[in-house]
Write a protein that holds these residues in place. Sequence first.
Motif, PDB file in Angstrom:
ATOM      1  N   GLN A 129       0.747  -1.127   0.000  1.00  0.00           N
ATOM      2  CA  GLN A 129       0.155   0.076  -0.044  1.00  0.00           C
ATOM      3  C   GLN A 129       0.895   1.009   0.012  1.00  0.00           C
ATOM      4  N   ILE A 130       2.081   1.338   0.367  1.00  0.00           N
ATOM      5  CA  ILE A 130       2.883   2.221   0.343  1.00  0.00           C
ATOM      6  C   ILE A 130       4.003   2.515  -0.837  1.00  0.00           C
ATOM      7  N   ALA A 131       4.166   1.368  -1.450  1.00  0.00           N
ATOM      8  CA  ALA A 131       5.437   1.489  -2.122  1.00  0.00           C
ATOM      9  C   ALA A 131       5.345   0.783  -3.640  1.00  0.00           C
ATOM     10  N   SER A 132       5.831   1.468  -4.645  1.00  0.00           N
ATOM     11  CA  SER A 132       5.560   0.831  -6.125  1.00  0.00           C
ATOM     12  C   SER A 132       6.714  -0.392  -6.261  1.00  0.00           C
ATOM     13  N   ALA A 133       7.604  -0.343  -5.483  1.00  0.00           N
ATOM     14  CA  ALA A 133       8.634  -1.483  -5.407  1.00  0.00           C
ATOM     15  C   ALA A 133       9.335  -1.476  -4.105  1.00  0.00           C
ATOM     16  N   TYR A 134       9.711  -2.509  -3.446  1.00  0.00           N
ATOM     17  CA  TYR A 134      10.307  -2.358  -2.380  1.00  0.00           C
ATOM     18  C   TYR A 134      11.379  -3.605  -2.286  1.00  0.00           C
ATOM     19  N   LEU A 135      12.400  -3.691  -1.332  1.00  0.00           N
ATOM     20  CA  LEU A 135      13.454  -4.470  -1.189  1.00  0.00           C
ATOM     21  C   LEU A 135      13.075  -5.611   0.011  1.00  0.00           C
ATOM     22  N   LYS A 136      12.847  -6.762  -0.303  1.00  0.00           N
ATOM     23  CA  LYS A 136      12.421  -7.664   0.881  1.00  0.00           C
ATOM     24  C   LYS A 136      13.804  -8.307   1.380  1.00  0.00           C
ATOM     25  N   VAL A 137      13.945  -8.254   2.590  1.00  0.00           N
ATOM     26  CA  VAL A 137      15.158  -8.961   3.241  1.00  0.00           C
ATOM     27  C   VAL A 137      14.476  -9.997   4.217  1.00  0.00           C
ATOM     28  N   THR A 138      14.966 -11.230   3.917  1.00  0.00           N
ATOM     29  CA  THR A 138      14.517 -12.294   4.776  1.00  0.00           C
ATOM     30  C   THR A 138      15.901 -12.777   5.531  1.00  0.00           C
ATOM     31  N   ILE A 139      15.738 -12.731   6.845  1.00  0.00           N
ATOM     32  CA  ILE A 139      16.779 -13.098   7.674  1.00  0.00           C
ATOM     33  C   ILE A 139      16.504 -14.504   8.242  1.00  0.00           C
ATOM     34  N   ASP A 140      17.530 -15.605   8.147  1.00  0.00           N
ATOM     35  CA  ASP A 140      17.136 -16.978   8.741  1.00  0.00           C
ATOM     36  C   ASP A 140      18.295 -17.082   9.608  1.00  0.00           C
ATOM     37  N   ARG A 141      17.662 -17.503  10.825  1.00  0.00           N
ATOM     38  CA  ARG A 141      18.510 -17.886  11.984  1.00  0.00           C
ATOM     39  C   ARG A 141      18.507 -19.184  12.180  1.00  0.00           C
ATOM     40  N   GLU A 142      17.193 -19.703  11.674  1.00  0.00           N
ATOM     41  CA  GLU A 142      17.330 -21.249  12.099  1.00  0.00           C
ATOM     42  C   GLU A 142      17.880 -22.399  11.355  1.00  0.00           C
ATOM     43  N   THR A 143      18.203 -22.145  10.333  1.00  0.00           N
ATOM     44  CA  THR A 143      19.185 -23.014   9.489  1.00  0.00           C
ATOM     45  C   THR A 143      20.421 -23.366   9.981  1.00  0.00           C
ATOM     46  N   LEU A 144      21.329 -22.264  10.400  1.00  0.00           N
ATOM     47  CA  LEU A 144      22.586 -22.438  10.857  1.00  0.00           C
ATOM     48  C   LEU A 144      22.538 -23.034  12.213  1.00  0.00           C
ATOM     49  N   VAL A 145      21.597 -22.395  13.043  1.00  0.00           N
ATOM     50  CA  VAL A 145      21.365 -23.168  14.202  1.00  0.00           C
ATOM     51  C   VAL A 145      21.080 -24.587  14.438  1.00  0.00           C
ATOM     52  N   ALA A 146      20.244 -24.785  13.605  1.00  0.00           N
ATOM     53  CA  ALA A 146      20.026 -26.245  13.041  1.00  0.00           C
ATOM     54  C   ALA A 146      21.293 -27.311  13.181  1.00  0.00           C
ATOM     55  N   GLN A 147      22.099 -26.707  12.238  1.00  0.00           N
ATOM     56  CA  GLN A 147      23.302 -27.175  11.929  1.00  0.00           C
ATOM     57  C   GLN A 147      24.257 -27.321  13.082  1.00  0.00           C
ATOM     58  N   ASP A 148      24.333 -26.220  13.994  1.00  0.00           N
ATOM     59  CA  ASP A 148      24.969 -25.891  15.062  1.00  0.00           C
ATOM     60  C   ASP A 148      24.529 -25.219  16.044  1.00  0.00           C
ATOM     61  N   PRO A 149      24.195 -25.624  17.011  1.00  0.00           N
ATOM     62  CA  PRO A 149      23.162 -24.978  18.073  1.00  0.00           C
ATOM     63  C   PRO A 149      24.014 -23.815  18.696  1.00  0.00           C
ATOM     64  N   ASP A 150      25.315 -23.543  18.689  1.00  0.00           N
ATOM     65  CA  ASP A 150      26.059 -22.638  19.023  1.00  0.00           C
ATOM     66  C   ASP A 150      26.384 -21.400  18.246  1.00  0.00           C
TER      67      ASP A 150
END
Length: 165
Positions: A129-150
């Motif tokens: 509703q406010i932009a004709s185009a936008y940059l969508k940024v997705t931050i995934d923390r879960e994938t790397l934590v699943a591989q290494d909990p630390d």
Amino acid sequence: MRGDFPENGSRRCDTAAETKQLGHELGAALEAGDVVILDGPLGAGKTTFTQGIADGMGVSGRVTSPTFVIAREHRSRDGGPSLVHVDAYRLIGEGSSGDPLGELDALDLETDLDTAVVVAEWGGGLVEQIASAYLKVTIDRETLVAQDPDSEGRLIFWEIRVPEQ
């Protein structure tokens, strides 16, 4: 957005400092009128990323999560655009009027959104509703934590999107 930052891409950031650095690179390329939507679960690093954007844009003020105030404006130190940092969850969630643009305007920000950069956490559903185009940024923390909990790592993906009319 200036062409020195790719319109689409991904990067692995193993530390909060690397996340901020990527945000800094993006912030240095943003221009007035740009809209950035940050998506990711709680604790993914959306505010950390925004701190980097603010640094890259050269704006003043401490960047913290806008959860309780809904939006914060950070003015440029060098005549560039202001940064409007929004917690859109509160604008589109339960108790909202159903008019996200009206609610954003009602925040009485002292800026014209055409002369600022808007960074919205949880912004899906608002930007159409406010932009004709936008940059969508997705931050995934879960994938790397699943591989290494630390792991402190994040996978960050971004792409320019144009809402359907």
